[in-house]
Design an enzyme around this catalytic site. Structure first.
Site, PDB file in Angstrom:
ATOM      1  CB  SER A   1     -40.713  30.281 -95.790  1.00 29.77           C
ATOM      2  OG  SER A   1     -41.348  31.461 -96.185  1.00 29.77           O
TER       3      SER A   1
ATOM      4  CB  SER B   1     -48.656  27.887 -87.730  1.00 29.17           C
ATOM      5  OG  SER B   1     -47.511  28.712 -87.609  1.00 29.17           O
TER       6      SER B   1
ATOM      7  CG  ASP C   1     -38.992  29.425-105.261  1.00 32.81           C
ATOM      8  OD1 ASP C   1     -37.875  29.538-105.797  1.00 32.81           O
ATOM      9  OD2 ASP C   1     -39.712  30.391-104.979  1.00 32.81           O
TER      10      ASP C   1
HETATM   11  C1  GLA Z   1     -39.644  33.634-106.530  1.00 31.19           C
HETATM   12  C2  GLA Z   1     -40.519  32.681-107.341  1.00 31.19           C
HETATM   13  C3  GLA Z   1     -39.686  31.787-108.256  1.00 31.19           C
HETATM   14  C4  GLA Z   1     -38.685  32.600-109.070  1.00 31.19           C
HETATM   15  C5  GLA Z   1     -37.922  33.575-108.176  1.00 31.19           C
HETATM   16  C6  GLA Z   1     -37.050  34.510-108.951  1.00 31.19           C
HETATM   17  O1  GLA Z   1     -38.878  32.935-105.593  1.00 31.19           O
HETATM   18  O2  GLA Z   1     -41.299  31.873-106.488  1.00 31.19           O
HETATM   19  O3  GLA Z   1     -40.532  31.025-109.078  1.00 31.19           O
HETATM   20  O4  GLA Z   1     -39.304  33.246-110.137  1.00 31.19           O
HETATM   21  O5  GLA Z   1     -38.779  34.362-107.387  1.00 31.19           O
HETATM   22  O6  GLA Z   1     -35.997  33.857-109.551  1.00 31.19           O
END
Ligand code: GLA
Length: 382
Positions: free
Chosen positions: A117, A59, A162
């Site tokens: 990230s 990294s 995400d």
């Molecule tokens: C984090 C989690 C997601 C989601 C958001 C809130 O980013 O990784 O899965 O629950 O919080 O919306």
């Protein structure tokens, strides 16, 4: 390993962070979300190293290396390593074609800032190994196994949003994702003379992971109670306001508020998707403010720094909407700000924030961008 000199990659992968306009904490409740991949990313350079099972991962941001023996993948005490190890563990369950490789990781994404990230790291890493060893794992499976890696090795019981946004994002588009069916629609984002401004509080409060997991458990507790009267209910997605009111007396007040927020938020996301499709940024922005209020008072995952930034924007007619993003208790707000006012606004809010908290605010613009993808590598010199 510090192979920067002499390192000639076989493949290069870029994996973006994400923003989420609306749909806070709805993903793990089988609800709707409205995220987009952004033009800030993590870059991965991979090459096979002709060993059977030794992997060297470096990294650049941490200036740290990790050596992994593919025969002995297990969780580590170092948090960042667990994202990598968790993904390797998932990939090894699915394929025996993975051999030794080297990988250099360079990130433009601040850790713990609410731009995910973590999903960018998981998905880009999984995507790269999939390409390098031709594992034939689908994009959807990459998103799912990355989420599972986070559950098992990192311990955050996150939803799918995400990872999904990081993998499936597209340039100038927002994903209207149904986390129950995993079907999505791409909505063009026509910002006209507005910009998407991210403000990073630069705070990450302790216990954010345990508080996050606790919110998930509270929702599940609500579902369990509702199910006693309505056996067909399997998640809060199956509950409408009328049903929730019918069981109000069976639910502890706190659990009722959590469930109410999720049900109202699902409604808001659907409305927001419609406003966005009609290029109605005014009404779209109002829903972002409503979302923030819900996260602040009903779901209780905001913090003083986030609230300050959102409150600061409220009387500025050139800010159409503002809300906290991500898991909560710190990280970033997403703001829709008229282009002409962006520079002055950043100056004003940074100054006020610094005076109030003695913390430097980070401010930057983002645009919806392409999801995880391979970049062109110039021919290797033998
Ligand atoms: C984090 C989690 C997601 C989601 C958001 C809130 O980013 O990784 O899965 O629950 O919080 O919306």
């Amino acid at each position: 390993m510090n192979k920067e000199r002499n390192f000639t990659p076989d493949i290069i992968v870029a994996s973006p962070g994400r923003i989420n306009f609306i749909g806070g904490h709805t993903d793990y409740n089988n609800g709707f979300v409205l995220p987009a991949a952004i033009d800030k990313k993590i870059k991965f350079e991979f090459c096979k190293n002709n060993t059977d099972h030794i992997c060297n991962i470096y990294s650049k941001n941490y200036g740290k290396s990790l050596v992994v023996n593919l025969k002995q993948v297990k969780p580590s005490k170092e948090n960042w390593e667990n994202y990598i190890l968790g993904v390797l563990h998932q990939l090894l369950k699915r394929s025996d074609r993975i051999k030794g490789f080297d990988c250099i990781i360079t990130s433009e994404l601040a850790i713990g800032s609410g731009l995910s990230s973590s999903a960018a790291l998981e998905c880009g890493f999984a995507f790269g190994i999939n390409e390098l060893f031709q594992l034939n794992i689908s994009k959807l499976e990459i998103a799912k196994l990355s989420r599972d890696a986070e559950h098992e090795y990192v311990g955050t019981k996150c939803g799918i949003m995400d990872q999904y946004a990081s993998v499936f994002g597209e340039k100038d588009k927002v994903l209207f994702l149904d986390c129950k069916s995993l079907e999505y629609e791409l909505i063009p984002m026509n910002l006209n003379d507005y910009k998407i401004l991210i403000l990073n509080t630069n705070v990450e409060h302790n216990l954010s992971t345990s508080n996050y997991n606790q919110r998930r458990e509270q929702c599940e507790q609500g579902v369990k109670i509702i199910k006693q009267k309505y056996p067909k209910v399997n998640s809060l997605r199956d509950v409408d306001l009328k049903t929730l009111k019918n069981v109000k007396n069976d639910l502890p007040e706190l659990i009722y508020q959590r469930c109410l927020y999720i049900i109202q938020e699902n409604e808001r996301v659907q409305n927001a998707a419609q406003f966005l499709a009609k290029d109605d940024l005014n009404n779209f922005g109002k829903l972002l403010y409503e979302c923030h209020e819900g996260l602040r008072y009903q779901y209780e995952i905001s913090c003083a720094e986030l609230d300050y930034l959102v409150d600061f924007s409220k009387d500025k007619e050139y800010v159409l909407g503002s809300r906290m993003m991500g898991g909560g208790f710190g990280g970033c707000t997403v703001n829709i700000v008229q282009s002409d006012h962006v520079d002055q606004y950043i100056k004003d809010i940074s100054k006020a924030y610094h005076t109030k908290f003695n913390i430097t605010l980070d401010a930057f613009l983002v645009t919806p961008s392409q999801g995880t993808h391979q970049e062109i590598v110039h021919a290797k010199k033998e």
